[in-house]
Design a protein around this motif. Structure first.
Motif, short mmCIF file in Angstrom:
data_model
loop_
_atom_site.label_atom_id
_atom_site.label_comp_id
_atom_site.label_asym_id
_atom_site.label_seq_id
_atom_site.Cartn_x
_atom_site.Cartn_y
_atom_site.Cartn_z
N PHE A 98 102.65 25.74 93.37
CA PHE A 98 102.20 24.91 94.50
C PHE A 98 102.45 23.43 94.25
CE2 PHE A 98 99.09 28.52 94.36
CZ PHE A 98 99.62 29.24 95.42
N GLY A 99 103.30 23.07 93.27
CA GLY A 99 103.58 21.68 92.97
C GLY A 99 102.47 20.97 92.20
N ILE A 100 101.48 21.72 91.75
CA ILE A 100 100.34 21.14 91.02
C ILE A 100 100.78 20.80 89.60
CG2 ILE A 100 98.03 21.61 90.13
CD1 ILE A 100 97.70 23.55 92.56
N LEU A 101 100.51 19.56 89.19
CA LEU A 101 100.90 19.14 87.85
C LEU A 101 100.12 19.90 86.78
CD1 LEU A 101 101.25 15.28 88.32
CD2 LEU A 101 103.08 16.98 88.13
N ALA A 102 100.85 20.36 85.76
CA ALA A 102 100.25 21.13 84.66
C ALA A 102 101.02 20.80 83.38
CB ALA A 102 100.33 22.62 84.95
N PRO A 103 100.40 21.02 82.22
CA PRO A 103 101.12 20.80 80.96
C PRO A 103 102.37 21.67 80.89
CG PRO A 103 98.77 21.00 80.57
CD PRO A 103 99.00 21.38 82.00
N SER A 104 103.41 21.13 80.24
CA SER A 104 104.67 21.86 80.14
C SER A 104 104.59 22.99 79.12
CB SER A 104 105.83 20.93 79.77
OG SER A 104 105.61 20.39 78.48
N ARG A 105 103.70 22.84 78.15
CA ARG A 105 103.60 23.85 77.10
C ARG A 105 102.90 25.10 77.60
NH1 ARG A 105 101.13 20.98 72.51
NH2 ARG A 105 102.55 19.45 73.28
N GLN A 106 103.15 26.19 76.92
CA GLN A 106 102.53 27.46 77.29
C GLN A 106 101.02 27.37 77.12
OE1 GLN A 106 104.04 29.84 78.66
NE2 GLN A 106 102.65 31.56 78.52
N GLY A 107 100.31 27.79 78.10
CA GLY A 107 98.85 27.74 78.04
C GLY A 107 98.25 29.05 77.59
N GLY A 108 96.94 29.05 77.54
CA GLY A 108 96.21 30.27 77.24
C GLY A 108 95.77 30.93 78.52
N GLY A 109 95.07 32.01 78.38
CA GLY A 109 94.60 32.75 79.54
C GLY A 109 93.33 32.18 80.13
N PRO A 110 92.77 32.89 81.09
CA PRO A 110 91.56 32.43 81.77
C PRO A 110 90.36 32.31 80.84
CG PRO A 110 92.35 34.52 82.70
CD PRO A 110 93.30 34.11 81.64
N GLU A 111 90.37 33.05 79.74
CA GLU A 111 89.22 33.01 78.81
C GLU A 111 89.04 31.64 78.16
OE1 GLU A 111 92.85 33.93 76.53
OE2 GLU A 111 92.01 34.83 78.35
N ARG A 112 90.06 30.80 78.20
CA ARG A 112 89.95 29.47 77.58
C ARG A 112 88.92 28.60 78.27
NH1 ARG A 112 94.77 26.29 75.22
NH2 ARG A 112 93.01 25.39 74.12
N ILE A 113 88.54 28.91 79.50
CA ILE A 113 87.51 28.12 80.17
C ILE A 113 86.19 28.19 79.40
CG2 ILE A 113 86.67 29.94 81.74
CD1 ILE A 113 86.42 27.77 83.91
N ALA A 114 86.01 29.25 78.62
CA ALA A 114 84.78 29.41 77.83
C ALA A 114 84.68 28.39 76.70
CB ALA A 114 84.68 30.83 77.28
N GLU A 115 85.75 27.67 76.40
CA GLU A 115 85.71 26.61 75.39
C GLU A 115 85.05 25.35 75.93
OE1 GLU A 115 89.62 25.78 73.76
OE2 GLU A 115 90.19 27.89 73.97
N ALA A 116 84.96 25.23 77.24
CA ALA A 116 84.55 23.98 77.88
C ALA A 116 83.04 23.76 77.87
CB ALA A 116 85.06 23.94 79.32
N ASP A 117 82.67 22.52 77.57
CA ASP A 117 81.29 22.05 77.74
C ASP A 117 81.07 21.63 79.19
OD1 ASP A 117 80.72 22.03 74.83
OD2 ASP A 117 82.19 20.40 74.82
#
Length: 194
Positions: A98-117
């Motif tokens: 959708f043209g949304i800016l994102a990091p170029s590197r490979q990301g993790g899955g949806p479970e990474r949201i659990a790292e967030a405070d």
């Protein structure tokens, strides 16, 4: 005012489009300054890169990183919840789905949201009970279910987009509060796990 989701989305987009660029830049800068009052060094923040019709401005990730936060940005899959990738700097951002800016590197899955405070979510409008109206794709509604207990979930909005009521459906996920250019509104639903 017609209170359907689509009519609220149209009205908010029209209002934001009418704001002069210099005023928009000032509002976005003030919003980032207000957000800075809830960020401490070492905070892990799931954020996003606001586009032209979202509060906060494109400098949001860099401002968070400058405050000492570790920033994860969403990577939008074809369907399902969002994945997350580490923000390095603005030069690393590329247009994604959708043209949304994102990091170029490979990301993790949806479970990474659990790292967030702290999870910052885009919104078209939020009501005073914390009900959030997004753009309608459902990505954040599917993703927020994986946030860890105790993570604070805040929407970024102009003050005019905090409404008395927004339409709610069973799948819609609420937020704990809203950050505007002048204040942090807490709806009394966030309880830290610490």
């Amino acid at each position: 005012m017609d209170h359907t989701k689509s009519s609220i989305r149209r009205a908010v987009r029209a209002r934001r489009a009418a704001v002069p660029a210099a005023t928009r830049a000032s509002l976005d800068r003030r919003l980032r300054e207000t957000l800075g009052t809830v960020i401490t060094a070492g905070t892990v923040v799931c954020a996003y890169v606001p586009d032209d019709d979202e509060a906060g401005g494109r400098a949001l990730p860099s401002a968070l990183a400058a405050s000492g936060a570790r920033v994860l940005l969403p990577v939008t899959p074809p369907s399902g919840p969002l994945g997350w990738a580490e923000y390095v700097d603005d030069d690393d951002l590329r247009p994604g789905r959708f043209g949304i800016l994102a990091p170029s590197r490979q990301g993790g899955g949806p479970e990474r949201i659990a790292e967030a405070d702290l999870v910052l979510v885009p919104a078209v409008a939020v009501d005073r009970a914390g009900n959030r109206l997004g753009r309608g794709g459902g990505y954040y509604d599917r993703t927020l279910a994986s946030a860890r207990p105790g993570a604070r979930i805040l929407a970024l909005l102009d003050a005019e987009d905090v409404l008395d009521r927004v339409p709610v459906e069973p799948h819609d996920r609420a937020v704990h509060g809203v950050v505007t250019p002048g204040e942090v509104l807490d709806f009394g639903t966030w309880h830290s796990s610490e």
